[in-house]
Motif scaffolding. Structure first.
Motif, PDB file in Angstrom:
ATOM      1  N   TYR A  68       0.827  -1.211   0.000  1.00 46.36           N
ATOM      2  CA  TYR A  68       0.000   0.000   0.000  1.00 46.36           C
ATOM      3  C   TYR A  68       0.859   1.258   0.000  1.00 46.36           C
ATOM      4  CZ  TYR A  68      -2.701   3.838   1.995  1.00 46.36           C
ATOM      5  OH  TYR A  68      -3.254   5.069   2.232  1.00 46.36           O
ATOM      6  N   ARG A  72       1.061   3.965  -2.950  1.00 41.40           N
ATOM      7  CA  ARG A  72       0.544   5.304  -2.629  1.00 41.40           C
ATOM      8  C   ARG A  72       1.544   6.386  -3.039  1.00 41.40           C
ATOM      9  NH1 ARG A  72       1.266   9.019   1.094  1.00 41.40           N
ATOM     10  NH2 ARG A  72       2.759   7.732   2.245  1.00 41.40           N
ATOM     11  N   ASN A 121      -6.616   4.781  -1.997  1.00 40.01           N
ATOM     12  CA  ASN A 121      -7.286   4.342  -0.776  1.00 40.01           C
ATOM     13  C   ASN A 121      -8.527   3.511  -1.079  1.00 40.01           C
ATOM     14  OD1 ASN A 121      -5.371   5.832   0.711  1.00 40.01           O
ATOM     15  ND2 ASN A 121      -6.647   7.674   0.662  1.00 40.01           N
ATOM     16  N   SER A 177     -11.553   8.896   2.619  1.00 37.69           N
ATOM     17  CA  SER A 177     -10.885   7.659   2.194  1.00 37.69           C
ATOM     18  C   SER A 177      -9.580   7.441   2.954  1.00 37.69           C
ATOM     19  CB  SER A 177     -10.618   7.698   0.689  1.00 37.69           C
ATOM     20  OG  SER A 177      -9.588   8.628   0.367  1.00 37.69           O
ATOM     21  N   TYR A 178      -8.872   8.532   3.243  1.00 33.71           N
ATOM     22  CA  TYR A 178      -7.597   8.431   3.961  1.00 33.71           C
ATOM     23  C   TYR A 178      -7.824   7.954   5.397  1.00 33.71           C
ATOM     24  CZ  TYR A 178      -3.155   9.784   6.078  1.00 33.71           C
ATOM     25  OH  TYR A 178      -1.960   9.765   6.762  1.00 33.71           O
ATOM     26  N   ILE A 181      -8.960   4.060   5.375  1.00 38.81           N
ATOM     27  CA  ILE A 181      -7.934   3.043   5.109  1.00 38.81           C
ATOM     28  C   ILE A 181      -6.953   2.950   6.259  1.00 38.81           C
ATOM     29  CG2 ILE A 181      -6.287   4.542   3.882  1.00 38.81           C
ATOM     30  CD1 ILE A 181      -7.226   0.917   2.961  1.00 38.81           C
TER      31      ILE A 181
END
Length: 400
Positions: A68, A72, A121, A177-178, A181
């Protein structure tokens, strides 16, 4: 997943229908063409979403966080680069689309950036089968775009207000979304991740995304370039109505992908999931297309208003075009979920052929739709033959 996606899609359609009425065909044509630009400039990073889902869903628990974080950072850099390139290209894009106010195109830049960093995310949540993290950001963005967009247009900000509302929705969607996740991903020691398999898989997926996005948007952009402003607005409305078919059925493919990918990695059966997904997709797409055929006046008049009724004879053809597009998209997603990337050559060729045909044959709305319909029908036939061939050989190998 299905309910959340359908909720966002319903809100998006209410948005387009209200905007079509408030702005009128000419200004709505500008807004629709800006959406098409946004789709195209986000192809490269957004194509990584499929790869993110596959790698996250197939990873071991202690590998997920490292994967991830690596992805990212990669997508963030790509988002910055694409945003800068789009900013410099804005005057040229505005000129090609016959848009006088370049600032309207510049609005695409922040929307693009926040949409792409949010996508990491969302895709990671989808790969973890935490579907709330995928659908809620979309609902937030859609709802704010609708409420604020309508308010800004009503007070007289026109297309400028509509685009500004999309920016606000994109920012708040990212923030949710941040936070989501971070709560649902298990934080472990970050190990160095070899992204070569990711890039190797992402390359063909990029071509797939390029192909399907091109087929989805090239017709609207070229209609805006070649047709008169009123006809371009009518075509934009037809395209939006046709996309009801895709957005109503697409949650099936979106949900199918991580499930089949996971089953494939565990050597479990997945063909039942594929066939059920195909049947449901066809049922949804064909039902809406038949409605367009039987009740075009209702579909256009009730949703967009009498200013758009001149499009009623072309609505069923737009529906058939998007029906074959939707079925083809599901077939390609199936092969990508099991790691077969050669399939992308078929939609890639179809997208090139579509652009060439429309470039030379664009005398009317009907001509542009028929060009796209011919291409998607041919694409679906080729994909169906390829699917049958592979399933037959898989069955033969299993018997042996």
């Amino acid at each position: 997943m299905f309910v959340g996606n359908m909720g966002a899609n319903v809100i998006n359609y209410i948005y387009h229908l209200i905007m079509g009425r408030l702005l009128g065909p000419i200004s709505y044509g500008i807004l629709a063409s800006l959406y098409s630009v946004l789709y195209i400039v986000s192809i490269i990073p957004s194509s990584a979403s499929v790869s993110i889902v596959k790698f996250i869903s197939s990873a071991k628990d202690d590998e997920v966080y490292s994967i991830y974080e690596s992805i990212r950072k990669l997508i963030f850099k790509l988002a910055v680069i694409l945003s800068i390139l789009t900013l410099f290209a804005s005057p040229f894009i505005a000129r090609f689309l016959n848009i006088e106010n370049t600032m309207l195109v510049i609005f695409v830049v922040p929307i693009l950036f926040f949409s792409l960093v949010t996508l990491v995310n969302q895709s990671s949540s989808q790969g973890l089968l935490k579907f709330q993290g995928f659908v809620v950001p979309g609902l937030i963005s859609s709802l704010l775009k609708l409420l604020l967009g309508v308010a800004f247009v009503v007070i007289g900000w026109s297309v400028f207000g509509a685009m500004f509302a999309i920016v606000i929705g994109a920012v708040l969607s990212y923030l949710y979304s941040y936070k989501y996740i971070k709560k649902h991903i298990k934080i472990t020691k970050i190990d160095k991740v070899n992204l070569k398999p990711f890039f190797k898989y992402s390359g063909p997926v990029l071509l797939q995304a390029l192909a399907f996005t091109s087929i989805f948007t090239t017709d609207v952009i070229l209609a805006k370039h070649f047709l008169d402003p009123f006809s371009a607005g009518i075509y934009a409305a037809l395209s939006t109505l046709g996309k009801i078919i895709f957005f109503a059925a697409s949650p099936v493919a979106t949900t199918m992908f991580p499930v089949i990918s996971k089953r494939k990695s565990l050597n479990q059966g997945y063909m039942k999931v594929f066939f059920v997904s195909l049947i449901i997709t066809f049922a949804i797409a064909s039902t809406i297309t038949i409605f367009f055929w039987l009740f075009p006046n209702i579909a256009i008049g009730v949703l967009y208003g009498k200013d758009y009724l001149s499009a009623k004879t072309d609505l069923v053809w737009m529906g058939v075009f998007i029906l074959f597009y939707t079925l083809s998209n599901l077939l390609v997603n199936f092969f990508l979920s099991i790691g077969n990337v050669r399939i992308v050559l078929i939609p890639l060729l179809a997208s090139v052929v579509q652009a060439i045909i429309i470039w030379f044959y664009h005398g009317s709305i009907t001509e542009i739709i028929h060009s796209s319909l011919f291409v998607t029908l041919a694409m679906f036939i080729c994909l169906s033959v390829y699917t049958g061939y592979n399933l037959y050989h898989d069955a033969t190998d299993n018997r042996n």
